[in-house]
Scaffold this motif. Structure first.
Motif, short mmCIF file in Angstrom:
data_model
loop_
_atom_site.label_atom_id
_atom_site.label_comp_id
_atom_site.label_asym_id
_atom_site.label_seq_id
_atom_site.Cartn_x
_atom_site.Cartn_y
_atom_site.Cartn_z
N ASN A 101 -2.63 3.53 2.46
CA ASN A 101 -3.88 2.82 2.67
C ASN A 101 -4.31 2.03 1.44
OD1 ASN A 101 -5.12 3.35 5.44
ND2 ASN A 101 -4.37 5.37 4.84
N VAL A 141 -5.21 2.75 8.06
CA VAL A 141 -6.36 2.88 8.97
C VAL A 141 -6.89 1.51 9.35
CG1 VAL A 141 -8.60 4.00 9.28
CG2 VAL A 141 -6.92 5.04 7.79
N ARG A 142 -6.90 0.58 8.41
CA ARG A 142 -7.44 -0.75 8.69
C ARG A 142 -6.72 -1.44 9.84
NH1 ARG A 142 -10.65 -4.41 6.06
NH2 ARG A 142 -10.77 -3.34 4.07
N ARG A 181 -11.19 12.46 9.69
CA ARG A 181 -11.60 11.61 10.81
C ARG A 181 -10.44 11.39 11.76
NH1 ARG A 181 -16.45 9.18 10.22
NH2 ARG A 181 -17.26 9.29 8.10
N ALA A 185 -9.72 8.69 13.23
CA ALA A 185 -9.09 7.39 12.97
C ALA A 185 -7.98 7.53 11.93
CB ALA A 185 -10.15 6.41 12.48
N VAL A 186 -8.24 8.34 10.89
CA VAL A 186 -7.24 8.52 9.84
C VAL A 186 -6.02 9.24 10.42
CG1 VAL A 186 -6.79 9.52 7.57
CG2 VAL A 186 -9.05 8.62 8.09
N ASP A 213 -12.88 -0.59 12.16
CA ASP A 213 -14.31 -0.32 12.06
C ASP A 213 -14.61 1.09 11.56
OD1 ASP A 213 -14.77 -2.82 13.04
OD2 ASP A 213 -14.74 -2.16 15.13
N SER A 214 -13.58 1.88 11.35
CA SER A 214 -13.81 3.26 10.91
C SER A 214 -14.44 3.27 9.52
CB SER A 214 -12.48 4.00 10.87
OG SER A 214 -12.62 5.20 10.16
N PRO A 215 -15.41 4.19 9.31
CA PRO A 215 -16.02 4.29 7.96
C PRO A 215 -14.97 4.61 6.89
CG PRO A 215 -17.20 5.65 9.56
CD PRO A 215 -15.99 5.14 10.26
N ALA A 216 -13.83 5.19 7.30
CA ALA A 216 -12.79 5.52 6.32
C ALA A 216 -12.27 4.26 5.64
CB ALA A 216 -11.64 6.26 7.01
N GLU A 272 -7.84 1.22 13.19
CA GLU A 272 -9.28 1.23 13.51
C GLU A 272 -10.07 0.59 12.39
OE1 GLU A 272 -11.56 4.36 15.26
OE2 GLU A 272 -9.76 5.25 16.11
#
Lengths: 157, 234
Positions: free
Chosen positions: B20, B198-199, B185, B187-188, B204-207, B202
């Motif tokens: 990431n 993650v990008r 999460r 998403a992760v 939009d994930s806060p991660a 997802e």
């Protein structure tokens, strides 16, 4: 006094040099030795990392009072004396240094220069000189963890 | 800039953070876990080939999804044939070519990790909110210090807010390094399962925000390092 006793031996085109550095003084001494042979110096490697005392053709290390340390290296170069007579029997020379001035003595004047010479001897400073090379050499050798065997056997990866 | 992602303990999420961060920093990620690689494997030559002198670092880099990866081989024989002494040269070559390199370090504190930390300009330590992982991270911090590599940030992976905030503060105090909580999460986990950042899975994930902030702090740490090395103002 710091004494260096050297010996070498030629084997299949490689000269193996070994030496003992002895410190008879009462304080730890920082000793610098240099290879006098005209060729590359191959330092010993502990599990694939070169001994940290070696840098090029120079060896630097601290010898504790009343102790001796072993030093060795290999080189393809042939010592001054021709290969023919050194092949059979190992040769030995002795050099010694008193105080900070460097003087070398050999048992016989006709003997060639020893393969390792004393460059400097000085009292080791109180703070130990830990270099990055020493830090790395002191770490455990890396090896695959045991669980990779079971993993590769099960074929999950 | 060469960034080492380390942490001591296995399974704390070093590879996840590496992949990431490589995405956020637009860097090449090197899977330097020679025996137990975790990043996606490639199709061409790998790090084993490079460290055995059979391929150049640049030849072994390939694009996997959105990230440039220098993958690692999967064989034990390859791991054994790898010459650690050439690792530094390998990452430096990539640094010159691509500008930014993320090195995903293996677990443990053996010489492979030492050499990788030493080859890096900055390090990020990944750990989890549990005693063993924190201790290992602390030992890694000590090693990084000994080989002269500054630590940009500590990542407290799989922590939760707010209960691990106090812990993060203590870590920050003990390590003397900014500490980021990367929460557990879905998403992760989903991105991880697909071997993607993650990008890309997802966005939009806060991660993603957390990882992006982490990347910026790495950049800041690197800038400080360069300023110290060359203090003349622009």
């Amino acid at each position: 006094m710091v004494e260096v006793e050297t010996a070498y031996e030629r084997r299949t085109g490689v000269t193996l040099v070994r030496a003992t550095v002895t410190n008879t003084r009462t304080t730890p001494q920082f000793v610098r030795l240099r290879s006098t042979l005209d060729g590359p110096t191959w330092p010993p490697s502990r599990s694939r990392v070169g001994a940290p005392e070696w840098n090029g053709d120079t060896w630097e290390g601290v010898v504790e009072p009343g102790q001796c340390r072993g030093v060795g290296f290999a080189t393809p170069a042939t010592p001054a004396r021709t290969a023919a007579d050194s092949a059979s029997e190992p040769r030995s020379e002795r050099g010694s240094v008193s105080g900070s001035e460097v003087e070398s003595r050999f048992e016989s004047e006709s003997e060639p220069k020893p393969p390792l010479e004393l460059v400097t001897v000085e009292r080791a400073s109180a703070e130990s000189r830990t270099t990055t090379r020493e830090v790395l050499a002191d770490l455990d050798d890396w090896s695959p963890p045991t669980d990779v065997f079971s993993r590769s056997r099960s074929g999950s990866r | 800039m060469i960034l080492a992602v380390s942490g001591g303990k296995g399974g704390v999420g070093k590879s996840t953070v590496s992949l990431n961060l490589a995405r956020e920093l637009d860097a090449v990620v090197v899977d330097a876990d020679l025996a137990t690689p975790d990043l996606p494997s490639g199709r061409g030559p790998d790090l084993h080939d490079v460290l055995a002198g059979r391929a150049t670092p640049t030849d072994a880099v390939e694009r996997i999804g959105s990230v440039l990866v220098l993958p690692c081989g999967r064989t034990l024989a390859g791991a054994r044939a790898s010459d650690l002494a050439t690792l530094r040269r390998t990452v430096e070559t990539l640094d010159r070519q691509y500008g930014r390199v993320v090195v995903d370090c293996p677990a443990g504190l053996a010489r492979d990790v030492g050499v990788q930390l030493h080859s890096a300009d900055v390090a990020v330590l990944v750990t989890m909110p549990e005693r063993a992982a924190l201790l290992d991270a602390y030992r890694t911090r000590h090693l990084a210090h000994e080989v002269g590599t500054p630590i940009a940030s500590v990542v407290l992976n799989r922590g939760t807010r707010p209960q691990h905030e106090a812990l993060a503060e203590r870590v920050e105090e003990t390590f003397g390094t900014p500490t980021t909580i990367l929460e557990r999460r879905a998403a992760v986990a989903a991105a991880n399962a697909r071997g993607k950042p993650v990008r890309d899975v997802e966005p939009d994930s806060p991660a993603v925000d957390v990882l992006s902030t982490l990347a910026r702090s790495v950049e800041r740490c690197d800038r400080r390092r360069l300023e110290r090395a060359d203090p003349t103002p622009e």
